[in-house]
Write an enzyme that holds these catalytic residues in place. Structure first.
Site, short mmCIF file in Angstrom:
data_model
loop_
_atom_site.label_atom_id
_atom_site.label_comp_id
_atom_site.label_asym_id
_atom_site.label_seq_id
_atom_site.Cartn_x
_atom_site.Cartn_y
_atom_site.Cartn_z
N ARG A 13 0.84 -1.22 0.00
CA ARG A 13 0.00 0.00 0.00
C ARG A 13 0.87 1.26 0.00
NH1 ARG A 13 -2.04 0.64 6.22
NH2 ARG A 13 -0.50 -0.72 7.15
N SER A 40 -4.66 4.75 5.92
CA SER A 40 -4.50 3.32 5.60
C SER A 40 -4.10 3.10 4.15
CB SER A 40 -5.81 2.57 5.86
OG SER A 40 -6.13 2.58 7.23
N GLU A 61 -19.03 4.55 0.06
CA GLU A 61 -18.27 4.01 -1.07
C GLU A 61 -19.06 4.03 -2.37
OE1 GLU A 61 -18.68 2.44 1.85
OE2 GLU A 61 -16.68 2.49 2.77
N PHE A 86 -14.47 -3.11 0.51
CA PHE A 86 -15.38 -2.00 0.26
C PHE A 86 -15.19 -1.42 -1.14
CE2 PHE A 86 -14.04 -1.55 4.88
CZ PHE A 86 -14.95 -2.51 5.30
N HIS A 112 -5.49 -3.71 1.66
CA HIS A 112 -5.94 -4.68 2.67
C HIS A 112 -6.67 -5.85 2.03
CE1 HIS A 112 -4.79 -1.25 5.02
NE2 HIS A 112 -5.13 -1.79 6.17
N ASP A 120 -8.32 -7.97 11.98
CA ASP A 120 -9.70 -7.47 11.82
C ASP A 120 -10.68 -8.59 11.48
OD1 ASP A 120 -9.26 -4.88 12.50
OD2 ASP A 120 -9.20 -4.10 10.45
N ARG A 170 -1.85 -4.95 3.08
CA ARG A 170 -1.50 -4.23 4.30
C ARG A 170 -0.12 -4.57 4.86
NH1 ARG A 170 -2.91 -5.66 10.10
NH2 ARG A 170 -2.58 -3.73 11.25
#
Lengths: 317, 281
Positions: A13, A40, A61, A86, A112, A120, A170
């Site tokens: 990322r 992020s 989104e 998302f 991610h 998560d 990530r």
């Protein structure tokens, strides 16, 4: 065997963020949209440099995708940023109608991705996104393997006219592809030559495939390794050429084996050169909480799993 | 000063186009199309600043996005009669290999269409994006959009409505076709939406009501008011009170003709009520 050096672990990322920063400076039509995940997605620098070209849409989104599609009308090149889940599943219909069917020049950039999102858990670990996106007509699907390649891909897709899904992750992983290397959409990268088995990997599994090839070599199995950063359009010639030489294949991806890279490879081979294949991928399951390393081990997504699959597929020849 | 008679003559011809398009293929959405005939004619003939020809980027001109794509028959008719493509092409509506798909699309390269629509609730977001691009391009033109009232039940609209107000997208005028009908019945019976005017105002929009949304002068006056409110830090919503099926007596005030084509007799009745003005295709 060729030797690849990890120049220091970095997250993919951050490669995206670095690429976006460069694009901000070099192409004034590039705009960025983010759904409340600027940090992020590593979009902070672009935002600081070009506040007028950065659009914070909030946790919305669907609106972000629609806005991005609209911004192409007027010549902008929108890069949307949020987590892979998302970026795809949540907004599939918006992407389908407003981006893909409308043939809009939107770059959907998804961090991610996969199980390495880690703690998560499954709500955030999408393992179906490659399948979702590759089924959309006209959509280019890219899954990069390290920081350098993600940066290069980010810069390259701005020059490509048409919708693109760029998938990255990530965790900090080995950074081994050339710094400031060229990125050719749709062109496979042959990392190792080999004669007994072809390992076709994408994303975080590419480094694992190189590690596996070393172990296999020690065991007397010569493994070719191909980095497929572009899952669609898929470099069929590179795959067929290698498998004609080796006679079998292992595909490796951080994704469900239904709908992923492996199935695309299977179709190419079924049509052109049928060969035994093993799938290193999740097997129609959701993920769970854990560290990335624990999860890659539990779900069989590492070098050890590739070695095991390679030995099995060689025996099937 | 607009020539109302001339515009109304075009409206009558557009009604004929709508009826003939859906009758030929025994499918399509005449009710909402008829209800918005006056609005589309006003928009394309009087309200929007348009350049000759069509280019996708639409720099230096006003833009329009149709969010409720199922009223494609009125969109196609008015586009054709505004010079975007040959009027004769209306005869290909919903046929195989046509550029006039059931719902509008850019996919077949039909001039005048900038975005596919049909799956509801996406148009305001797209219009916001186009409006933001105009601001970046320092293009001082307006972006228009039209949504159905039932369509406001889609959640994405409210994401977009919140964004536009919060970010002062004030080169945007969104009209809502308030005909009170949707496929399964009246909006009141299917899913009551409460006070739409108050909702838009609460989100931070300026709201203009056009009580007679099928009256040409009312539309022109209301849209001029809407335009005068733009550029002042708020997006503008126009509540366009229309009658579904307007201009064909047996199609009016009911959801029955939302997505149903007339048979031969019904077509003849509808055409008899709207005598040819500018020539059928």
């Amino acid at each position: 065997m060729k030797t690849y050096i990890d120049t220091g672990k970095k997250d993919t990322r951050s490669g995206f963020g670095a690429g976006l920063t460069e694009l901000g400076k070099s192409n004034e039509n590039v705009v960025a949209l983010c759904a409340d995940l600027t940090g992020s997605l590593k979009m902070d620098e672009f935002k600081a440099n070009h506040p007028e070209r950065f659009f914070q849409v909030g946790i919305a989104e669907a609106n972000m995708i629609g806005m991005a599609a609209g911004m192409t009308i007027g010549g902008k090149i929108p890069f949307t940023g949020t987590f892979a889940n998302f970026s795809t599943g949540r907004v599939y219909d918006q992407i389908r109608q407003s981006v893909a069917y409308s043939d809009k020049n939107v770059k959907i950039c998804a961090s991610h991705a996969g199980i390495t999102l880690g703690e998560d858990g499954a709500t955030h670990q999408i393992l179906e996104d490659i399948g979702l996106m590759k089924m959309l007509p006209g959509m280019t699907v890219i899954n990069t393997c390290d920081y350098n390649q993600t940066k290069a891909a980010t810069i390259a897709i701005a020059k490509h006219e048409g919708p693109v899904y760029l998938r990255f992750g990530r965790p900090k992983v080995a950074n081994f592809t050339p710094e400031n290397g060229t990125f050719e959409i749709g062109k496979a990268v042959n990392l190792q030559d080999g004669s007994d088995v072809t390992i076709i990997a994408t994303g975080h599994l590419v480094w694992e495939a190189l590690e596996a090839a070393k172990t296999l070599n020690d065991a007397g199995i010569s493994a070719a390794v191909i980095n497929i950063h572009t899952i669609k359009p898929l470099d069929a010639n590179a795959i067929i050429k290698s498998v004609k030489n080796t006679g079998c294949v292992v595909t490796a991806e951080e994704h469900n084996y239904l709908g992923g890279l492996g199935e695309s490879v299977s179709r190419i081979l079924a049509e052109n050169h049928p060969a035994p294949q093993e799938f290193v991928a999740t097997k129609d399951t959701f993920g769970e909480s854990g560290t990335p390393e624990q999860l890659m081990d539990k779900y069989g997504l590492n070098a050890a799993a590739i070695v095991k699959a390679a030995k099995k597929v060689v025996a099937r020849k | 000063m607009a020539n109302i008679q001339k515009l109304e003559a075009l409206v009558t011809q557009v009604r004929r186009d709508i009826l003939r398009q859906v009758h030929k293929v025994n499918s399509g959405h005449p009710g909402g199309s008829l209800g918005c005939a006056e609005f589309f004619v006003a928009l394309y003939q009087e309200i929007m600043e348009r350049k000759d020809g069509f280019d996708m980027n639409g720099k230096g001109e006003d833009l329009f996005f149709l969010s409720n794509g199922h009223i494609s028959p009125v969109f196609y008719s008015v586009l054709a009669r505004s010079g975007y493509f040959p009027v004769e092409e209306l005869s290909t509506f919903r046929l195989l290999n046509s550029r006039l798909q059931g719902h509008p699309t850019t996919h077949e390269g039909l001039p005048g269409i900038r975005m596919a629509s049909g799956s509801l609730g996406q148009g305001i977001s797209v219009a916001i994006g186009a409006a933001e691009a105009k601001k970046l391009n320092k293009d001082n033109h307006t972006v228009y959009a039209l949504c159905g009232d039932g369509e406001l039940q889609e959640g994405q609209n409210w994401e977009a409505i919140m964004y536009a107000a919060g970010n002062k997208v004030d080169n945007l005028i969104v009209s809502i076709d308030l005909n009170g009908q949707q496929i399964d019945g009246s909006t009141e019976n299917v899913l009551p939406m409460g006070n739409i005017k108050a909702k838009f105002e609460a989100f931070g929009w300026d709201v203009v009501s056009i009580a007679k949304g099928n009256d040409m002068q009312s539309i022109l006056d209301g849209m001029a008011t809407a335009k005068s409110k733009s550029g002042n830090g708020k997006p503008v919503c126009v509540l366009l009170h229309t009658i579904m099926g307007n201009g064909v007596d047996f199609m009016m005030h009911t959801h029955a003709w939302h997505g149903k084509a007339p048979n031969d007799d019904q077509l003849a009745q509808g055409l008899a009520q709207n005598a040819e003005t500018l020539g059928d295709y």
